[in-house]
Design an enzyme around this catalytic site. Structure first.
Site, PDB file in Angstrom:
ATOM      1  CG  HIS A  16       6.051  -1.217 -37.458  1.00 23.57           C
ATOM      2  ND1 HIS A  16       5.530  -1.072 -37.939  1.00 23.57           N
ATOM      3  CD2 HIS A  16       6.082  -2.008 -36.938  1.00 23.57           C
ATOM      4  CE1 HIS A  16       4.578  -2.266 -38.583  1.00 23.57           C
ATOM      5  NE2 HIS A  16       5.663  -3.431 -37.600  1.00 23.57           N
ATOM      6  CG  HIS A  52       4.639  -6.718 -33.539  1.00 24.77           C
ATOM      7  ND1 HIS A  52       5.233  -6.190 -33.577  1.00 24.77           N
ATOM      8  CD2 HIS A  52       3.767  -6.299 -35.279  1.00 24.77           C
ATOM      9  CE1 HIS A  52       5.832  -5.479 -34.802  1.00 24.77           C
ATOM     10  NE2 HIS A  52       4.247  -5.835 -35.995  1.00 24.77           N
ATOM     11  CG  ASP A  85       2.587  -6.446 -38.631  1.00 25.65           C
ATOM     12  OD1 ASP A  85       3.115  -5.669 -38.355  1.00 25.65           O
ATOM     13  OD2 ASP A  85       3.097  -7.328 -39.009  1.00 25.65           O
ATOM     14  CG  HIS A 131       5.062  -2.218 -32.064  1.00 27.29           C
ATOM     15  ND1 HIS A 131       6.989  -2.227 -32.025  1.00 27.29           N
ATOM     16  CD2 HIS A 131       4.443  -3.215 -31.636  1.00 27.29           C
ATOM     17  CE1 HIS A 131       6.603  -3.710 -31.656  1.00 27.29           C
ATOM     18  NE2 HIS A 131       5.392  -4.096 -31.690  1.00 27.29           N
TER      19      HIS A 131
HETATM   20 ZN    ZN Z   1       5.112  -5.212 -37.878  1.00 25.98          ZN
END
Ligand code: ZN
Length: 387
Positions: free
Chosen positions: A263, A280, A180, A266
């Site tokens: 993202h 995540h 991340d 994602h």
């Molecule tokens: Zn993130």
């Protein structure tokens, strides 16, 4: 001479929490920092966190003359949980809201604090996302579907991170947090080149971009030693550095430097429930590779990121995020969701559509599988969700 003033455009903006405090055993000293903000606290945490740390929290609050009201968090950052926690905090007349544990407890605490217009604090015991630092809550419906991003207009009044707790937690959380964090570097760079805006509606600040670059640098240099130390439940300088990277550099970097492709990929992938076995940051890690493919990067750049990921156990193929044998229909769901209006993928420096994302996902997966085969590397082991 008359100054050349450019046409009006969004300002550059940098935001951050006013105070960030990180160290081993900080839970025992929390009253020293919270006492400045208020003396009636509602603490939002799940039963796992409470069973592990509740006695120390209570002791510290007692030492600081702080009234403690605990809200038992279900573990899902849902609108329903926000409403229940809000009712509990209002009944206790709290003037400080603390979210303790991981990102979801922090997101609920931020939403409750914003509704009460009081001080709010995050107390992180894992370092798997940058949620403790940001001014944003990601909220879900009670059935687990995505509900909304809430932008609160300010960051937590105080961020506390206990590195001893982080080192006691599964190392997988730390690795996921690194993915991340390094996404910040790749996403903010594209956002800045595009002249896009950040989540604040501002232009990226160079300080935000620098923190993104620092995150990538730190994770490359110290990530593996930090991970190995946490697997052995040790706190070392490398662990301290990576925890700060995952929590602070990442959070401030994305808010003030911007984000873009990874993202959104994602967000598209999480529409498939099979992917919920991955965390995540793990899905974001695959998203970074897809973004690099979309950028038209050279094979060597992809190789560098694969080589970064493998020792950390971060997923680099569809199979490793639970999506082996992805069908055309499901690929379409992912690519359309990743390019839905409002997605940050539109902050890339070129127009991105669903067909491009679908192609990049399949192409990336095929390339990485071939890379692993040529290296006789059977890829990072796939590990089920720990908790
Ligand atoms: Zn993130």
């Amino acid at each position: 001479m008359t100054a050349r003033i450019p046409a009006k455009r969004p300002p550059i903006m940098f935001v951050s929490p006013p105070k960030y405090v990180q160290g081993p055993g900080i839970i025992d000293d929390m009253h020293e920092y919270i006492g400045d903000l208020g003396t009636r606290v509602t603490l939002i945490c799940d039963s796992f966190v409470w069973n592990n740390f509740g006695a120390r929290v209570t002791k510290s609050c007692n030492a600081g003359g702080i009234e403690l009201n605990r809200f038992e968090f279900s573990g899902q950052a849902s609108i329903g949980q926000v409403e229940k926690a809000l009712a509990s905090a209002q009944q206790a007349d709290s003037n400080v809201i603390i979210g303790m544990g991981g990102g979801k407890a922090c997101d609920v605490a931020k939403a409750v604090g914003a509704r009460m217009r009081c001080k709010w604090v995050t107390l992180a015991t894992i370092a798997s996302t940058d949620a403790p630092t940001s001014s944003l809550s990601v909220l879900y419906k009670d059935n687990g579907d995505f509900h909304s991003y809430e932008l609160h207009g300010k960051n937590p009044d105080l961020v506390l991170v206990d590195t001893e707790a982080v080192a006691r937690a599964p190392a997988r959380f730390l690795a996921s947090g690194m993915a991340d964090a390094v996404a910040t570097k790749f996403e903010s760079a594209m956002c800045a080149i595009a002249g896009s805006h950040t989540i604040l509606g501002a232009r990226p600040s160079s300080a935000g971009l620098a923190l993104g670059a620092l995150a990538w640098d730190n994770c490359r240099k110290y990530g593996l030693s930090a991970l190995k130390a946490v697997e052995a439940h040790a706190v070392t300088p490398a662990v301290e550095l990576i925890v700060e990277t995952n929590t602070f550099h990442s959070g401030v970097g994305f808010e003030s430097g911007g984000f873009s492709g990874a993202h959104s990929v994602h967000n598209g992938i999480t529409h498939l429930t099979e992917s919920h076995v991955a965390m995540h940051g793990e899905i974001v890690n695959f998203g970074i590779l897809v973004q690099l493919t979309l950028e038209g990067r050279a094979d060597a750049d992809l190789d560098e990121f694969i080589e970064f990921s493998l020792p950390l156990g971060l997923p680099v193929t569809l199979e490793q995020i639970g999506l082996a044998g992805l069908t055309e229909d499901k690929l379409r769901i992912v690519s359309e969701a990743a390019t839905a209006p409002g997605e940050s993928i539109h902050w890339m420096p070129f127009k991105v559509d669903a067909d491009m994302v679908a192609g990049a996902i399949i192409g990336t997966d095929a390339y990485v599988r071939e890379y692993l085969k040529s290296r006789n590397n059977l890829s990072a082991p796939f590990r089920p969700q720990i908790r």
